[in-house]
Each structure stands twice: as structure tokens, then as C-alpha cells.
Design a protein around this motif. Structure first.
Motif, PDB file in Angstrom:
ATOM      1  N   THR A 125      -5.778  -3.527   0.598  1.00  0.00           N
ATOM      2  CA  THR A 125      -6.958  -2.338   0.295  1.00  0.00           C
ATOM      3  C   THR A 125      -6.348  -1.148   0.377  1.00  0.00           C
ATOM      4  OG1 THR A 125      -8.776  -3.564   1.861  1.00  0.00           O
ATOM      5  CG2 THR A 125      -8.847  -1.205   1.379  1.00  0.00           C
ATOM      6  N   VAL A 126      -6.906  -0.292  -0.110  1.00  0.00           N
ATOM      7  CA  VAL A 126      -6.046   1.732   0.420  1.00  0.00           C
ATOM      8  C   VAL A 126      -6.381   1.620   1.404  1.00  0.00           C
ATOM      9  CG1 VAL A 126      -5.503   3.913  -0.623  1.00  0.00           C
ATOM     10  CG2 VAL A 126      -4.978   1.793  -2.159  1.00  0.00           C
ATOM     11  N   ILE A 127      -5.179   2.088   2.977  1.00  0.00           N
ATOM     12  CA  ILE A 127      -5.673   2.369   3.995  1.00  0.00           C
ATOM     13  C   ILE A 127      -5.238   4.058   3.894  1.00  0.00           C
ATOM     14  CG2 ILE A 127      -4.883   2.487   6.106  1.00  0.00           C
ATOM     15  CD1 ILE A 127      -5.899   0.150   5.512  1.00  0.00           C
ATOM     16  N   GLN A 128      -4.514   4.107   2.686  1.00  0.00           N
ATOM     17  CA  GLN A 128      -5.043   5.666   3.317  1.00  0.00           C
ATOM     18  C   GLN A 128      -3.560   6.507   1.822  1.00  0.00           C
ATOM     19  OE1 GLN A 128      -1.814   7.748   6.125  1.00  0.00           O
ATOM     20  NE2 GLN A 128      -0.481   6.466   5.607  1.00  0.00           N
ATOM     21  N   ARG A 129      -3.559   8.099   1.232  1.00  0.00           N
ATOM     22  CA  ARG A 129      -3.160   8.251  -0.023  1.00  0.00           C
ATOM     23  C   ARG A 129      -2.359   9.845   1.929  1.00  0.00           C
ATOM     24  NH1 ARG A 129      -4.984   8.398  -6.204  1.00  0.00           N
ATOM     25  NH2 ARG A 129      -2.984   9.356  -5.942  1.00  0.00           N
ATOM     26  N   ARG A 130      -0.990   9.919   1.351  1.00  0.00           N
ATOM     27  CA  ARG A 130      -0.246  11.242   2.151  1.00  0.00           C
ATOM     28  C   ARG A 130       0.704  11.234   0.960  1.00  0.00           C
ATOM     29  NH1 ARG A 130       2.371   9.120   7.218  1.00  0.00           N
ATOM     30  NH2 ARG A 130       0.088   9.240   8.657  1.00  0.00           N
ATOM     31  N   HIS A 131       0.597  13.455   1.905  1.00  0.00           N
ATOM     32  CA  HIS A 131       1.019  14.530   0.199  1.00  0.00           C
ATOM     33  C   HIS A 131       0.071  14.707  -0.641  1.00  0.00           C
ATOM     34  CE1 HIS A 131       3.245  14.854   3.981  1.00  0.00           C
ATOM     35  NE2 HIS A 131       3.986  13.493   3.277  1.00  0.00           N
ATOM     36  N   LYS A 132      -1.400  14.113  -0.775  1.00  0.00           N
ATOM     37  CA  LYS A 132      -2.090  14.435  -2.529  1.00  0.00           C
ATOM     38  C   LYS A 132      -1.168  15.628  -3.300  1.00  0.00           C
ATOM     39  CE  LYS A 132      -5.608  12.138  -3.561  1.00  0.00           C
ATOM     40  NZ  LYS A 132      -7.147  11.790  -3.597  1.00  0.00           N
ATOM     41  N   ASN A 133      -0.686  14.855  -4.926  1.00  0.00           N
ATOM     42  CA  ASN A 133      -0.310  15.941  -5.641  1.00  0.00           C
ATOM     43  C   ASN A 133       0.270  16.446  -5.100  1.00  0.00           C
ATOM     44  OD1 ASN A 133      -3.021  16.033  -7.654  1.00  0.00           O
ATOM     45  ND2 ASN A 133      -3.829  17.279  -5.762  1.00  0.00           N
ATOM     46  N   THR A 134       0.978  15.750  -4.424  1.00  0.00           N
ATOM     47  CA  THR A 134       3.232  17.045  -4.555  1.00  0.00           C
ATOM     48  C   THR A 134       4.124  15.302  -5.396  1.00  0.00           C
ATOM     49  OG1 THR A 134       3.543  15.559  -2.349  1.00  0.00           O
ATOM     50  CG2 THR A 134       2.333  18.058  -2.474  1.00  0.00           C
TER      51      THR A 134
END
Length: 118
Positions: free
Chosen positions: A49-58
Motif C-alpha cells: 500500500t502506498v503510504i505517501q508521496r513526497r515532493h510531488k512533480n519534482t
């Protein structure tokens, strides 16, 4: 000179970003990771399971995947544009109301379930 080089690298990364499927926190993904053992290279799957996405679109965007292995929670952080990631498959789309699902760390069994988006 360096400004043009940065734009060139960002353009190449934008192309690689388009190849990745869209996924968010709560989704179950299957990450195909290239692993080199000695002079051999193989692909290993890591599903969770994906817990988080950090620094999106970088260019430094990362995502954390959590799975339960032999009753122990295992989390792994993947850079999105890493050459060691072969591909990412979205297995199930989850319906969550948060961007960071840290509360799943304290839950086990049925309490850790996430509803599927229809």
C-alpha cells in the motif's frame, strides 16, 4: 550553460514521469525493482500500500510502500524517477481522505483495510 543543462535534464525526467501510472496514497501498487547480484541482474516485485508521496512533480519525488511480510510491517521508500525501478503497476485504487497514511502503522488485520474506489 548550466541553466540549459538543467532544462535538458528536467525535460528528460518529465518524459519518464509520463510513463509512470497515476497513483496516490491508499493505492495498492506492484513495484518492479531491478536488483543486481554480482554480475547478474533480475527484477523483484514489491507489492504493498502506498503510504505517501513526497515532493510531488519534482525530480526528487519519492513514494513509500508498506507491506506486511511474515507478520512484520515493512516500509520501503522509492525515488519515482530511479533507474532501478522497472515499472509500477496499480493493483487496486483505494479510497482515503488523507495524503499521508501513517495511522496504518498502528493497525493490524481488518483494521488496516482500505476501502476500494469503485
Amino acid at each position: 550553460m548550466s541553466h540549459n543543462l538543467i532544462k535538458l535534464v528536467e525535460a528528460a525526467d518529465a518524459e519518464n514521469r509520463k510513463k509512470m501510472p497515476s497513483f496516490k496514497a491508499g493505492d495498492v501498487v506492484n513495484v518492479h525493482v531491478k536488483i543486481s547480484e554480482g554480475n547478474k541482474e533480475r527484477v523483484q516485485q514489491y507489492q504493498g500500500t502506498v503510504i505517501q508521496r513526497r515532493h510531488k512533480n519534482t525530480n526528487g519525488e519519492t513514494f513509500t510502500v508498506r507491506k506486511i511480510s511474515n507478520g512484520v510491517g515493512v516500509e520501503r521508500i522509492f525515488p519515482l524517477l530511479s533507474p532501478s525501478i522497472d515499472k509500477v503497476d496499480v493493483v487496486r485504487v483505494g479510497r482515503v481522505r488523507r495524503a499521508r497514511l501513517y495511522f496504518l502503522r498502528n493497525r493490524t488485520g481488518k483494521a488496516a483495510r482500505i476501502k476500494e474506489q469503485i
